[in-house]
Design a protein around this motif. Structure first.
Motif, PDB file in Angstrom:
ATOM      1  N   LEU A 160      10.548  14.626  17.100  1.00 33.91           N
ATOM      2  CA  LEU A 160      11.137  14.098  15.874  1.00 33.91           C
ATOM      3  C   LEU A 160      10.189  13.116  15.188  1.00 33.91           C
ATOM      4  N   ILE A 161       9.588  12.228  15.974  1.00 31.05           N
ATOM      5  CA  ILE A 161       8.665  11.245  15.410  1.00 31.05           C
ATOM      6  C   ILE A 161       7.439  11.936  14.820  1.00 31.05           C
ATOM      7  N   ARG A 162       6.929  12.941  15.512  1.00 34.05           N
ATOM      8  CA  ARG A 162       5.783  13.687  14.984  1.00 34.05           C
ATOM      9  C   ARG A 162       6.132  14.351  13.647  1.00 34.05           C
ATOM     10  N   THR A 163       7.363  14.853  13.538  1.00 35.82           N
ATOM     11  CA  THR A 163       7.803  15.483  12.288  1.00 35.82           C
ATOM     12  C   THR A 163       7.816  14.469  11.147  1.00 35.82           C
ATOM     13  N   LEU A 164       8.275  13.254  11.423  1.00 38.08           N
ATOM     14  CA  LEU A 164       8.304  12.215  10.394  1.00 38.08           C
ATOM     15  C   LEU A 164       6.884  11.828   9.973  1.00 38.08           C
ATOM     16  N   LEU A 165       5.988  11.744  10.943  1.00 40.95           N
ATOM     17  CA  LEU A 165       4.597  11.440  10.610  1.00 40.95           C
ATOM     18  C   LEU A 165       3.951  12.584   9.838  1.00 40.95           C
ATOM     19  N   GLU A 166       4.332  13.806  10.148  1.00 45.61           N
ATOM     20  CA  GLU A 166       3.831  14.959   9.387  1.00 45.61           C
ATOM     21  C   GLU A 166       4.282  14.884   7.930  1.00 45.61           C
ATOM     22  N   SER A 167       5.523  14.450   7.703  1.00 46.54           N
ATOM     23  CA  SER A 167       6.019  14.310   6.335  1.00 46.54           C
ATOM     24  C   SER A 167       5.223  13.268   5.569  1.00 46.54           C
ATOM     25  N   PHE A 168       4.862  12.187   6.266  1.00 50.35           N
ATOM     26  CA  PHE A 168       4.006  11.168   5.642  1.00 50.35           C
ATOM     27  C   PHE A 168       2.638  11.760   5.309  1.00 50.35           C
ATOM     28  N   ALA A 169       2.028  12.445   6.286  1.00 48.40           N
ATOM     29  CA  ALA A 169       0.663  12.962   6.108  1.00 48.40           C
ATOM     30  C   ALA A 169       0.593  14.039   5.039  1.00 48.40           C
ATOM     31  N   ALA A 170       1.689  14.773   4.864  1.00 47.56           N
ATOM     32  CA  ALA A 170       1.689  15.864   3.885  1.00 47.56           C
ATOM     33  C   ALA A 170       1.591  15.340   2.463  1.00 47.56           C
ATOM     34  N   GLU A 171       2.008  14.111   2.231  1.00 44.89           N
ATOM     35  CA  GLU A 171       2.033  13.579   0.865  1.00 44.89           C
ATOM     36  C   GLU A 171       1.112  12.385   0.667  1.00 44.89           C
TER      37      GLU A 171
ATOM     38  N   ILE B  92       0.845  -1.206   0.000  1.00 46.89           N
ATOM     39  CA  ILE B  92       0.000   0.000   0.000  1.00 46.89           C
ATOM     40  C   ILE B  92       0.874   1.248   0.000  1.00 46.89           C
ATOM     41  N   LEU B  93       1.957   1.225   0.783  1.00 47.87           N
ATOM     42  CA  LEU B  93       2.893   2.349   0.790  1.00 47.87           C
ATOM     43  C   LEU B  93       3.627   2.463  -0.546  1.00 47.87           C
ATOM     44  N   ARG B  94       3.995   1.332  -1.134  1.00 50.46           N
ATOM     45  CA  ARG B  94       4.676   1.352  -2.429  1.00 50.46           C
ATOM     46  C   ARG B  94       3.796   2.002  -3.494  1.00 50.46           C
ATOM     47  N   GLU B  95       2.530   1.638  -3.495  1.00 48.17           N
ATOM     48  CA  GLU B  95       1.611   2.193  -4.489  1.00 48.17           C
ATOM     49  C   GLU B  95       1.360   3.680  -4.244  1.00 48.17           C
ATOM     50  N   ALA B  96       1.330   4.084  -2.975  1.00 47.86           N
ATOM     51  CA  ALA B  96       1.035   5.477  -2.646  1.00 47.86           C
ATOM     52  C   ALA B  96       2.202   6.407  -2.964  1.00 47.86           C
ATOM     53  N   PHE B  97       3.435   5.924  -2.733  1.00 48.79           N
ATOM     54  CA  PHE B  97       4.596   6.815  -2.809  1.00 48.79           C
ATOM     55  C   PHE B  97       5.668   6.361  -3.797  1.00 48.79           C
ATOM     56  N   ASP B  98       5.435   5.265  -4.527  1.00 47.27           N
ATOM     57  CA  ASP B  98       6.446   4.743  -5.461  1.00 47.27           C
ATOM     58  C   ASP B  98       7.783   4.607  -4.746  1.00 47.27           C
ATOM     59  N   MET B  99       7.801   3.790  -3.707  1.00 49.58           N
ATOM     60  CA  MET B  99       8.975   3.655  -2.844  1.00 49.58           C
ATOM     61  C   MET B  99       9.289   2.174  -2.622  1.00 49.58           C
TER      62      MET B  99
ATOM     63  N   GLY C 237       7.616   8.383   6.060  1.00 45.65           N
ATOM     64  CA  GLY C 237       7.813   9.818   6.258  1.00 45.65           C
ATOM     65  C   GLY C 237       9.272  10.207   6.214  1.00 45.65           C
ATOM     66  N   GLY C 238      10.121   9.394   6.829  1.00 45.71           N
ATOM     67  CA  GLY C 238      11.559   9.666   6.785  1.00 45.71           C
ATOM     68  C   GLY C 238      12.137   9.533   5.393  1.00 45.71           C
ATOM     69  N   TYR C 239      11.639   8.558   4.647  1.00 45.69           N
ATOM     70  CA  TYR C 239      12.080   8.371   3.261  1.00 45.69           C
ATOM     71  C   TYR C 239      11.722   9.600   2.430  1.00 45.69           C
ATOM     72  N   LEU C 240      10.515  10.085   2.569  1.00 42.16           N
ATOM     73  CA  LEU C 240      10.055  11.226   1.777  1.00 42.16           C
ATOM     74  C   LEU C 240      10.766  12.517   2.163  1.00 42.16           C
ATOM     75  N   SER C 241      11.115  12.671   3.438  1.00 44.00           N
ATOM     76  CA  SER C 241      11.739  13.914   3.902  1.00 44.00           C
ATOM     77  C   SER C 241      13.261  13.910   3.783  1.00 44.00           C
ATOM     78  N   ASN C 242      13.828  12.793   3.312  1.00 41.96           N
ATOM     79  CA  ASN C 242      15.280  12.698   3.133  1.00 41.96           C
ATOM     80  C   ASN C 242      15.641  12.423   1.675  1.00 41.96           C
ATOM     81  N   GLY C 243      14.964  13.144   0.779  1.00 44.85           N
ATOM     82  CA  GLY C 243      15.300  13.019  -0.637  1.00 44.85           C
ATOM     83  C   GLY C 243      15.007  11.661  -1.215  1.00 44.85           C
ATOM     84  N   ARG C 244      13.975  10.991  -0.686  1.00 46.22           N
ATOM     85  CA  ARG C 244      13.577   9.658  -1.140  1.00 46.22           C
ATOM     86  C   ARG C 244      14.749   8.679  -1.024  1.00 46.22           C
ATOM     87  N   ALA C 245      15.360   8.670   0.144  1.00 49.00           N
ATOM     88  CA  ALA C 245      16.453   7.741   0.453  1.00 49.00           C
ATOM     89  C   ALA C 245      16.130   7.011   1.748  1.00 49.00           C
TER      90      ALA C 245
END
Length: 393
Positions: free
Chosen positions: A142-153, A69-76, A172-180
Motif C-alpha cells: 500500500l505504501i509503495r502504491t502511494l509513493l508511486e502516485s507521488f512519483a507519477a506526477e 516544495i510540495l505545494r509548489e509542485a502539486f498545488d496542494m 501521493g495519497g492526496y493525488l490518488s484520492n481526487g486531491r482530497a
C-alpha cells in the motif's frame, strides 16, 4: 424538552479524573485543539497516556520548508504539520507499528546530490529500501502504491533535499484520492494506530496574510512567522486567508461539516501554545468556527505560549485574548459574551497578576496562574498540562 446547564467546581489537577483517564485512555475525554506547528507535539505525546480521543484541527497553510516544495509542485495544501501531529499521536510502543513509524518519520539528506536522493525514493517504490522491506507485505504494498502516485506526477527538477518521506506519502495519497486530504489522513492514522483524530481545519490550498499596524500587508505563513525571513517589525492587526492573489471573505472558506461535528462532540476546547496567528488563530478563520464553539457548553481554555513569540509583537496577554476572540466574534456575533467563546485563561505563574487582572477586566474571563512550566525553561511541563486538560474533561 428542557435544557439544564450544570456548572461544577474542580481542583486542578483533579487526581480522580487523571487516575481514571490513565487507567482507561480509550474512554478519555475529547480534548479539541485548534493548532498547527510543532509547539503542541510534546503535550500531544503526553496526552496519549490519558486519552486516545483528543482532536486536532490543523492549519494546512504552511508556506515553507518541505511542505512548500510540495505545494509548489502539486498545488496542494501543506501537509507537514498534519504529518508531524500524526506522528506525535502514533502508538510508539511495540504493540504499534514501529517500522511504519520509522518510515514516515524518515527525512532524506539535506546535503546529498539530487540524483542520489531520487535513487533512494526509487528504491522505496521498488521495495528495495531497508525501511520499506522491514514493513509487513500488505502495508508495504500500500505504501509503495502511494509513493508511486507521488512519483507519477512529480515534476522534473523537484527538490528532494530534506524531504520527509511521510510528506511524500501524504502527497501521493492526496493525488490518488481526487486531491482530497481526508482519505489519506484516515489511512495514515490507521497505519500507525494514531491515538486521536487529526484533520485539516479545511481541505483548501490557501495562504495566510496579515495586515500590520503600520498598514503593510504580508502574505505567506513563513514571512509572517519570521522562520525563513526577518521577523515582522510592527504588531499584527489582522489575519486573513488569501488565494494567493487576493484576500478572501470569511464566508468564502466554510468549516467542513465533519469538523463542525467534531467541535460539537468535544469535552474541552483548547486554544494551545504555538505561534499566535499562523498556528492558532489561522484555524479560527473559516466560516462557522465561532458559531460552533459558541454552541458548545464545555470548558474553553487559552493556554498561552511561554517565551517570546515573534508573531505576538506588542501583544500583552489581554491583547492575545483579543486577537483570538476577534474572528470568533465576527463569526458568532459580536453581541455574545466573550465567555461563550473562552471560559478561562490558564497560564503559568510566571505571568504577572496584573496581566491576568487585565484579561478579566476587559473580557470578564477568569485568568488562573498555575505552576505549569519546566524548571528554568520556557517550555511547559507536558505531564502537568496533560493532567490539567484531562481534569477539565
Amino acid at each position: 424538552m428542557t435544557d439544564i446547564r450544570i456548572e461544577r467546581e474542580i481542583s486542578l489537577p483533579d487526581a480522580l479524573r487523571v487516575s481514571r483517564a490513565a487507567s482507561a485512555p480509550h474512554l478519555g475525554p475529547r480534548v479539541l485543539f485548534f493548532s498547527g506547528g510543532s509547539a503542541l507535539n510534546g503535550i500531544s505525546r503526553q496526552l496519549k497516556t490519558y486519552t486516545f480521543n483528543s482532536i486536532h484541527l490543523i492549519t494546512p497553510f504552511d508556506s515553507g520548508g518541505s511542505s512548500q516544495i510540495l505545494r509548489e509542485a502539486f498545488d496542494m495544501p501543506a501537509v507537514g504539520d498534519l504529518r508531524s501531529r500524526l506522528m506525535a499521536l502514533a502508538d510508539e510502543t511495540v504493540l504499534g507499528q514501529p517500522d511504519i513509524y520509522a518510515l514516515f518519520s524518515h527525512r532524506l539528506s539535506r546535503n546529498a546530490p539530487q540524483e542520489e536522493l531520487r535513487a533512494e525514493v526509487a528504491a522505496m517504490i521498488e521495495g528495495k529500501h531497508p525501511l520499506i522491506s522491514a514493513i509487513a507485505k500488505p502495508m508495504r504494498m500500500l505504501i509503495r502504491t502511494l509513493l508511486e502516485s507521488f512519483a507519477a506526477e512529480v515534476p522534473r527538477g523537484f527538490d528532494y533535499r530534506n524531504a520527509s518521506i511521510g510528506n511524500l506519502i501524504l502527497a501521493g495519497g492526496y493525488l490518488s484520492n481526487g486531491r482530497a486530504l481526508e482519505p489519506v489522513l484516515f489511512l495514515m492514522s490507521k497505519m500507525v494506530d494514531v491515538r486521536g483524530t487529526v484533520r485539516a481545519v479545511v481541505d483548501e490550498t490557501l495562504q495566510l496574510g496579515v495586515e500590520l499596524s503600520d498598514g503593510r500587508v504580508i502574505v505567506g505563513q513563513r514571512q509572517i512567522s519570521g522562520k525563513e525571513s526577518a521577523p515582522i517589525d510592527s504588531p499584527i492587526a489582522r489575519l486573513f486567508l488569501s488565494d494567493g492573489t487576493q484576500e478572501l471573505a470569511p464566508g468564502d472558506v466554510p468549516l467542513p461539516k465533519r469538523n463542525r461535528k467534531l467541535i460539537a462532540q468535544s469535552d474541552v476546547i483548547c486554544y494551545p501554545p504555538g505561534s499566535l496567528y499562523s498556528s492558532v488563530i489561522a484555524n479560527l478563520l473559516p466560516a462557522g468556527v465561532g458559531k460552533a464553539i459558541a454552541a458548545r457548553h464545555v470548558p474553553k481554555v487559552f493556554l498561552p505560549s511561554l517565551g517570546v513569540d515573534p508573531e505576538a509583537l506588542g501583544h500583552g496577554l489581554a491583547d492575545q485574548v483579543q486577537a483570538l476572540l476577534a474572528p470568533l466574534l465576527a463569526d458568532a456575533g459580536r453581541t455574545i459574551p466573550a465567555r461563550q467563546l473562552m471560559t478561562h485563561v490558564l497560564c503559568d505563574r510566571s505571568q504577572s497578576d496584573a496581566a491576568c487582572a487585565e484579561v478579566t477586566a476587559r473580557f470578564g474571563i477568569p485568568c488562573h496562574r498555575l505552576p505549569l512550566r519546566q524548571t528554568d525553561q520556557d517550555k511547559y511541563d507536558t505531564r502537568k498540562v496533560a493532567e490539567l486538560l484531562v481534569s477539565l474533561g
